[in-house]
Design an enzyme around this catalytic site. Structure first.
Site, PDB file in Angstrom:
ATOM      1  N   GLY A 137      -7.092  51.753  59.867  1.00 29.88           N
ATOM      2  CA  GLY A 137      -8.459  52.216  59.616  1.00 29.88           C
ATOM      3  C   GLY A 137      -9.126  52.908  60.779  1.00 29.88           C
ATOM      4  O   GLY A 137     -10.340  53.067  60.802  1.00 29.88           O
ATOM      5  N   SER A 144      -8.640  57.808  56.082  1.00 28.48           N
ATOM      6  CA  SER A 144      -7.676  56.863  55.512  1.00 28.48           C
ATOM      7  C   SER A 144      -8.318  55.950  54.469  1.00 28.48           C
ATOM      8  O   SER A 144      -7.614  55.197  53.803  1.00 28.48           O
ATOM      9  CB  SER A 144      -7.036  56.019  56.624  1.00 28.48           C
ATOM     10  OG  SER A 144      -8.011  55.228  57.288  1.00 28.48           O
ATOM     11  N   GLY A 206      -3.637  50.830  63.763  1.00 30.63           N
ATOM     12  CA  GLY A 206      -2.460  50.677  62.919  1.00 30.63           C
ATOM     13  C   GLY A 206      -1.299  51.500  63.450  1.00 30.63           C
ATOM     14  O   GLY A 206      -1.473  52.670  63.800  1.00 30.63           O
ATOM     15  N   ASN A 506      -4.689  62.860  66.391  1.00 31.83           N
ATOM     16  CA  ASN A 506      -5.078  61.453  66.261  1.00 31.83           C
ATOM     17  C   ASN A 506      -6.530  61.205  66.686  1.00 31.83           C
ATOM     18  O   ASN A 506      -7.048  60.108  66.491  1.00 31.83           O
ATOM     19  CB  ASN A 506      -4.141  60.553  67.059  1.00 31.83           C
ATOM     20  CG  ASN A 506      -2.953  60.101  66.230  1.00 31.83           C
ATOM     21  OD1 ASN A 506      -2.846  60.428  65.061  1.00 31.83           O
ATOM     22  ND2 ASN A 506      -2.047  59.347  66.839  1.00 31.83           N
ATOM     23  N   TYR A 507      -7.168  62.228  67.267  1.00 24.02           N
ATOM     24  CA  TYR A 507      -8.608  62.190  67.503  1.00 24.02           C
ATOM     25  C   TYR A 507      -9.263  63.128  66.479  1.00 24.02           C
ATOM     26  O   TYR A 507      -9.924  64.096  66.811  1.00 24.02           O
ATOM     27  CB  TYR A 507      -8.960  62.639  68.927  1.00 24.02           C
ATOM     28  CG  TYR A 507      -8.407  61.765  70.030  1.00 24.02           C
ATOM     29  CD1 TYR A 507      -8.054  60.441  69.796  1.00 24.02           C
ATOM     30  CD2 TYR A 507      -8.252  62.271  71.322  1.00 24.02           C
ATOM     31  CE1 TYR A 507      -7.553  59.639  70.816  1.00 24.02           C
ATOM     32  CE2 TYR A 507      -7.752  61.471  72.350  1.00 24.02           C
ATOM     33  CZ  TYR A 507      -7.398  60.161  72.089  1.00 24.02           C
ATOM     34  OH  TYR A 507      -6.901  59.376  73.105  1.00 24.02           O
TER      35      TYR A 507
END
Length: 565
Positions: A137, A144, A206, A506-507
């Site tokens: 999350g 997500s 995660g 990922n950011y």
């Protein structure tokens, strides 16, 4: 007479249970309005039924595919379940996406077996529902577990698929996507003091999401990213098939290791290559304010840190603080490092490479690698390793309201450039803002940018993560914090990478572009706007893979890789 169309009258009638309490309306008007209102009421009833129908059809489909109706009660949550919202919010890390205006899924599926995911994929395809897959999350834009598109969707929450199997002799591990980074680290540390894995320091993240997009951590200058160290995987594709590394083929296996989550399938589990570390490592922190020459030190660090030995990971966190001397606001730069060696080895090395920092033994601590992760993330000494198992640990980037952005720097920023930035940290919105610089070099210079989807390799001095936080009671004015972030980002334009201005997937940052709303075929044109920033020239290969494995664009979201039409 002319039929009245005044909306206030119509609303009054509907609000008063059709006609029973509309005593203020003329009887003749009321009688003549009846056919018109009946059409409105039937229309409203149809819309309510239509919105409920996909959920009902989806559940009916699942009950058939599960072959066990009792499983649905245990694994599937809809708005009718009292636990629905607690499950939805259980691993939502950015509270910007837990407000009443946030789009919520028709259902949340919490599978225990791969067959449950296969059934969910099948039923979503059959009934035209989008899928969001959640492991921890931590998606910065909530992709997500929500959507900005206002389309019907289902969340597959992998919280029950989180086993970790470590093989010390072979230095490998199999980890299911629902495990957190901390759960992986804990299991490695429980079996060995001298093995590690080069993922991030956020232990509540995660593992599935992190591996999908890269994974920066305290070991990446020595061993590369987390995704660089994936050596196998099991994935469910858009057709519900389970594919291992051999069956998925070279292109798809390449794409899932850094090409971003939610585009190619749902990875069930990952096989990881573990890496050797000393039994004890050294973690250090040195903080300097503007009055202590912080600007000059940050400027010097830019050119020095990427040349440090691979065994040193170096970063700087910049934030506003109150001076300890007079209590006035100032800017503080905190230099953090993790060194794969002892204090006695590190001190002379830093005296040679960066004497201006003035690092001394008292600034450093020796600890196991797993303990250094907790220290780096939470700045607390002596926490038990079991803290790594805490999936709900609050941090600067979890369980708060925040907006984040990223950049890459290829040429040193001048001192005047930093001096122009500092006033923005004195603004009211910046009371909880932070800017993190992470040194590159080392192993990252040795890996070609086409080797994996993550392209930000040689040529980068460091990356930047910008974050601004705010409290729940301030969220009604969230736009002022978002605007502060955008002003900072705009100010930094001359000093960071160009053509494209690069960003880290990922950011996640929707400001840099999104796909078309609910476009079944995807849009290469829209996708390229943000895709080049995340993946540079690797974007086209990712599009090629997507077109081959998911041409109908079943796995899609605001920044998923689009197939070619």
């Amino acid at each position: 007479m002319t039929l009245p169309t005044n909306l206030s009258i119509i609303n009054n009638v509907i609000a008063c249970n059709t006609f029973q309490c509309s005593h203020n309306i003329d009887p003749e008007i009321k009688l003549n309005m009846f056919p018109f209102l009946l059409i409105i009421i039937l229309s409203l009833s149809w819309r309510i039924s239509a919105s409920a129908q996909p959920a009902e059809e989806f559940l009916r489909c699942l009950s058939i595919r599960f072959h066990n109706s009792s499983s649905i009660a245990k694994l599937v949550y809809t708005h009718h379940n009292s636990s629905y919202f607690s499950v939805l919010k259980s691993s939502a890390q950015n509270f910007r996406f837990t407000t009443p205006s946030t789009s919520t899924p028709l259902a949340i599926v919490t599978p225990f077996h791969a067959s449950h995911i296969q059934a969910t994929v099948y039923c979503c395809r059959k009934h035209g529902l989008q899928v969001r897959t959640r492991s921890g999350g931590h998606d910065f834009e909530g992709l997500s577990y929500t959507t900005a598109y206002k389309v019907p969707f289902v969340v597959i929450d992998l919280v029950n698929l989180r086993s970790v199997q470590v093989n010390v002799e072979k230095a490998t591990a199999w980890v299911e996507s629902g495990a957190t980074v901390g759960e992986l680290y804990y299991e490695i540390a429980r079996k060995s003091r001298t093995l590690a894995f080069p993922a991030g320091i956020g232990h509540t993240v995660g593992i599935g999401g992190q591996l999908s997009g890269g994974g920066l951590g305290s070991l990446f200058r020595k061993y590369g990213l987390a995704s660089d160290n994936v050596i196998g995987a099991r994935l469910i594709d858009a057709y519900g098939r389970i594919l291992d590394k051999k069956l998925m083929g070279e292109d798809l296996f390449w794409a899932i290791r850094g090409g971003g989550g939610g585009s190619f399938g749902i990875v069930l589990a990952w096989k990881l290559k573990l890496v050797p570390v000393p039994a004890n490592v050294t973690a250090c922190t040195v903080s300097k304010t503007l009055e202590q020459n912080a600007t000059k030190l940050v400027h010097q660090w830019q050119s020095i840190a990427r040349k440090f030995p691979k065994e040193i990971q170096s970063s700087i966190a910049i934030a506003r603080v109150n001076s300890s001397e007079d209590g006035k606001m100032t800017i503080q730069a905190s230099y953090g490092s993790v060194f794969l060696g002892s204090i006695d080895e590190l001190i002379p090395l830093m005296e040679e490479k960066f004497p201006e920092l003035g690092l001394v033994k008292e600034d450093c601590l020796e600890m196991t690698w797993a303990e250094s992760v907790l220290y780096s993330a939470l700045s607390i000494i002596g926490l038990p390793l079991e803290t790594l198992l805490n999936r709900t640990q609050k941090s600067a980037l979890s369980q708060t309201f925040f907006k984040a952005k990223s950049d890459f720097v290829k040429q040193p920023i001048s001192e005047s450039g930093f001096e122009g930035l500092w006033p923005k940290f004195y603004e009211d919105e910046a009371k909880s803002a932070v800017m993190v610089l992470v040194a590159y070099g080392g192993k990252m210079d040795e890996i070609p940018e086409t080797e994996y989807p993550y392209p930000h390799r040689a040529g980068n001095l460091y990356s930047i993560l910008y974050v601004v936080n705010w409290e729940e009671e301030e969220n009604k004015n969230s736009e002022k914090f978002m605007n502060w972030m955008r002003r900072v980002y705009s100010y930094m334009t001359p000093y960071v990478s160009k053509s494209p201005r690069e960003a880290y997937v990922n950011y996640r940052d929707l400001d840099i572009g999104t796909n078309k709303v609910n476009d079944e075929k995807g849009s290469y044109t829209e996708g390229k706007v943000w895709g080049l920033k995340y993946f540079k020239n690797n974007f086209d290969r990712l599009v090629y893979v997507k077109t081959k494995v998911d041409p109908q664009n079943f796995f899609s979201h605001e920044q998923s890789i689009p197939p070619l039409s």
